[in-house]
Design an enzyme around this catalytic site. Structure first.
Site, PDB file in Angstrom:
ATOM      1  N   ARG A   1      11.695   6.383  16.535  1.00 11.56           N
ATOM      2  CA  ARG A   1      12.763   5.558  17.107  1.00 11.56           C
ATOM      3  C   ARG A   1      13.995   6.399  17.419  1.00 11.56           C
ATOM      4  O   ARG A   1      14.619   6.244  18.459  1.00 11.56           O
ATOM      5  CB  ARG A   1      13.113   4.401  16.165  1.00 11.56           C
ATOM      6  N   SER A   2      14.316   7.321  16.507  1.00 17.88           N
ATOM      7  CA  SER A   2      15.477   8.178  16.768  1.00 17.88           C
ATOM      8  C   SER A   2      15.031   9.645  16.735  1.00 17.88           C
ATOM      9  O   SER A   2      14.069   9.995  16.058  1.00 17.88           O
ATOM     10  CB  SER A   2      16.541   7.949  15.688  1.00 17.88           C
TER      11      SER A   2
ATOM     12  N   ILE B   1      -4.489   8.218  10.617  1.00 18.63           N
ATOM     13  CA  ILE B   1      -4.495   8.173   9.157  1.00 18.63           C
ATOM     14  C   ILE B   1      -3.535   7.098   8.643  1.00 18.63           C
ATOM     15  O   ILE B   1      -3.177   7.105   7.469  1.00 18.63           O
ATOM     16  CB  ILE B   1      -4.107   9.536   8.539  1.00 18.63           C
TER      17      ILE B   1
ATOM     18  N   ARG C   1      -2.975   2.986   9.730  1.00 20.21           N
ATOM     19  CA  ARG C   1      -3.676   1.725   9.538  1.00 20.21           C
ATOM     20  C   ARG C   1      -4.475   1.451  10.800  1.00 20.21           C
ATOM     21  O   ARG C   1      -4.027   1.792  11.899  1.00 20.21           O
ATOM     22  CB  ARG C   1      -2.681   0.564   9.357  1.00 20.21           C
TER      23      ARG C   1
ATOM     24  N   HIS D   1     -11.234   5.782   4.657  1.00 21.82           N
ATOM     25  CA  HIS D   1      -9.863   5.520   4.176  1.00 21.82           C
ATOM     26  C   HIS D   1      -9.638   6.201   2.824  1.00 21.82           C
ATOM     27  O   HIS D   1      -9.372   5.542   1.816  1.00 21.82           O
ATOM     28  CB  HIS D   1      -9.583   4.018   4.055  1.00 21.82           C
TER      29      HIS D   1
ATOM     30  N   LEU E   1       7.472  10.007  12.905  1.00 23.42           N
ATOM     31  CA  LEU E   1       7.794  11.220  12.147  1.00 23.42           C
ATOM     32  C   LEU E   1       8.506  10.844  10.846  1.00 23.42           C
ATOM     33  O   LEU E   1       9.590  11.340  10.543  1.00 23.42           O
ATOM     34  CB  LEU E   1       8.632  12.181  12.996  1.00 23.42           C
ATOM     35  N   GLY E   2       7.834   9.964  10.080  1.00 26.10           N
ATOM     36  CA  GLY E   2       8.320   9.641   8.730  1.00 26.10           C
ATOM     37  C   GLY E   2       7.867  10.720   7.761  1.00 26.10           C
ATOM     38  O   GLY E   2       7.570  11.839   8.156  1.00 26.10           O
ATOM     39  N   ARG E   3       7.811  10.339   6.479  1.00 22.49           N
ATOM     40  CA  ARG E   3       7.483  11.338   5.451  1.00 22.49           C
ATOM     41  C   ARG E   3       6.131  11.989   5.708  1.00 22.49           C
ATOM     42  O   ARG E   3       5.981  13.198   5.629  1.00 22.49           O
ATOM     43  CB  ARG E   3       7.452  10.686   4.072  1.00 22.49           C
ATOM     44  N   ILE E   4       5.130  11.171   6.004  1.00 22.17           N
ATOM     45  CA  ILE E   4       3.782  11.721   6.193  1.00 22.17           C
ATOM     46  C   ILE E   4       3.686  12.466   7.522  1.00 22.17           C
ATOM     47  O   ILE E   4       3.134  13.570   7.589  1.00 22.17           O
ATOM     48  CB  ILE E   4       2.720  10.600   6.093  1.00 22.17           C
TER      49      ILE E   4
ATOM     50  N   GLU F   1     -11.885  -2.694   7.916  1.00 29.06           N
ATOM     51  CA  GLU F   1     -12.551  -1.806   6.971  1.00 29.06           C
ATOM     52  C   GLU F   1     -12.723  -2.521   5.643  1.00 29.06           C
ATOM     53  O   GLU F   1     -11.889  -3.353   5.291  1.00 29.06           O
ATOM     54  CB  GLU F   1     -11.740  -0.515   6.799  1.00 29.06           C
TER      55      GLU F   1
END
Lengths: 312, 312
Positions: A174-175, A229, A231, A278, A151-154, A260
């Site tokens: 992780r958190s 989406i 890697r 991609h 749940l990072g920016r993207i 790819e």
């Protein structure tokens, strides 16, 4: 003598911007660095990097005065950041500007898979609609259970969109995040067990290699759909192909693959997979913003200012 | 003698439900009503209707004791409601339960068109990705300007989703709604002028015929994309085809067409159109809910109770 080396497959607009602001030497890929003569290599202070070929100790050895590697893209797994840090080389990337595009594509891929839109389109265009009447029923997406791996920016942009589809949102990170309506899982198998749609939004690199393991894929189950989406490396692709072929999971929607663009031909034989080349960040608007941010990082370094979006 | 006539292309699950609860006589379409003998026709009190063939005065004349026509679907333009009202025949539809599915499809169609996802998929699958490298850049969707024609239940669901894509939302509706962040237009040409993406979410029928006129389509302009999930009749389809062929607008994404399923073959020759076979509500979950709501309306009528979702 020019101070900047631009490595990678830049398009015409990008080259125009680079030439205007940095007058770089252009190389198609990192392999070309060795072909530059020593005087040119010694003059290079900055590398504007684009692509997925590895850029590491070998290239850094050949560029003794380089101080920054400015990556085009948010994912900088092609660059050996650890090696760069040891040498005091700064690395930057282009976060933020591409989140929307990648999230848009992820949401559309998920619905395309669930609603069989590509198959329905081909069916209509083949004349079968006129001959056979109604298309077969498929699967409701809104209100379903979705899991975001990372749940990072993207990942956050994806989740914010899917919340508007009334989806029950679960995530692994992780958190635990400050998102009380969403359910945190500390184990990806637990996450996969809880949802029907699993969307991988991890960073690439060795730390996340095959994080979506055979066990995670198995936990998704026969109604499960995997969307990637991030890697190709983040998923055990062999296990994914086995699961898709056997029906152990319902389907997948993939913008990224191992090896790819020469992806495993087993994917082409499957009709339960949405394949994208991609192109998560592949819009005119976003690529222009990424190219500008990359140049601005190089210019900041050459002007002895702080990088705008440093990685290390 | 059975009191219910079930007309239309019901699937096996739907027939099972109808037989269990109503033991109807089944007909493929309204043309079959005339073939029933008078005693059977006289016994019919309720019609469970599905399909797009006209059901009007001719059929009502043949069913003198019918008191309700319960439509399967939210759009009841196939049924002559005015004629039914004159005769005291009640009409019901199945609103609400299908909004999510139709909105999901609309959003995915919009992104598929903007991001060229169908074309990108075919390109990757053809081997061109491996041969030629990166797919061509396309167009950012998030943050764009979108216009909703008709902010009813379904239009609202679409707008709520697109708000999560940070889109600048404009709409046409007869009256301004209590949505202060969105811009109301009292004229569809003004709406089309203001946006790049125009999504048609009108009800069908004679009141909205060609509401999206040649002028509205022209106002969309060369960056404009038309999305239609309502009825083919709401758009001047000839003008739309001309605009798509000439490049006067950028593209379209259509789930509905005039004369579907035998749609105008000019659509098949276009590569800037996403075609779906009128599957907006076509999920297992939603069709089951629609079938149940239709049966519940018939049962309410036969039990002398108020209809759950009356139209007239």
């Amino acid at each position: 003598m020019t101070h900047t080396l631009a490595i990678g497959p830049y398009n015409d607009d990008e080259k125009q911007g680079l030439t205007r602001e940095l007058s770089p030497i252009y190389l198609d890929g990192p392999a070309g660095v060795a072909d530059l003569d020593a005087a040119r290599r010694d003059a290079i202070k900055a590398v504007a990097y684009k692509g997925h070929h590895a850029f590491g100790a070998t290239e850094m050895d050949l560029l003794p005065n380089v101080g920054v590697v400015a990556n085009y893209g948010v994912g900088y797994d092609a660059i050996d950041v650890k090696e760069a840090s040891v040498r005091g080389i700064k690395v930057s990337n282009t976060p933020g500007v591409l989140n929307d595009d990648v999230a848009d594509l992820a949401v559309a891929m998920l619905i395309m898979q669930g609603r069989e839109m590509e198959h329905a389109s081909a069916w209509a265009r083949s004349g079968k609609w006129a001959e056979q009447g109604e298309y077969r029923l498929n699967r409701k997406v809104s209100g379903g259970r979705v899991g975001i791996v990372g749940l990072g920016r993207i990942g956050r942009e994806i989740a914010d969109r899917l919340a508007a589809f009334k989806m029950d949102i679960h995530y692994w990170s992780r958190s635990e995040k400050d998102t009380p309506d969403w359910t945190h899982h500390s184990d990806p198998v637990s996450l996969a067990n809880a949802v029907d749609y699993l969307i991988v939004a991890l960073v690439g690199g060795s730390d996340t290699e095959q994080f979506v393991s055979k066990e995670v894929i198995a936990a998704l189950g026969s109604r499960g759909v995997l969307v990637n989406i991030s890697r190709g490396s983040t998923v055990d692709e062999g296990a994914l192909l086995d699961a898709l072929e056997s029906g152990a999971i319902a389907g997948a929607a993939l913008d990224v693959f191992l090896n790819e663009p020469k992806i495993d031909p087993r994917f082409y034989a499957l009709d339960n997979v949405v394949i994208q080349p991609h192109q998560g960040s592949g819009t005119v608007e976003t690529r222009a913003a990424m190219a500008k941010l990359q140049r601005d990082n190089v210019l900041a370094f050459l002007g002895a200012k702080d990088l705008l979006t440093p990685v290390n």
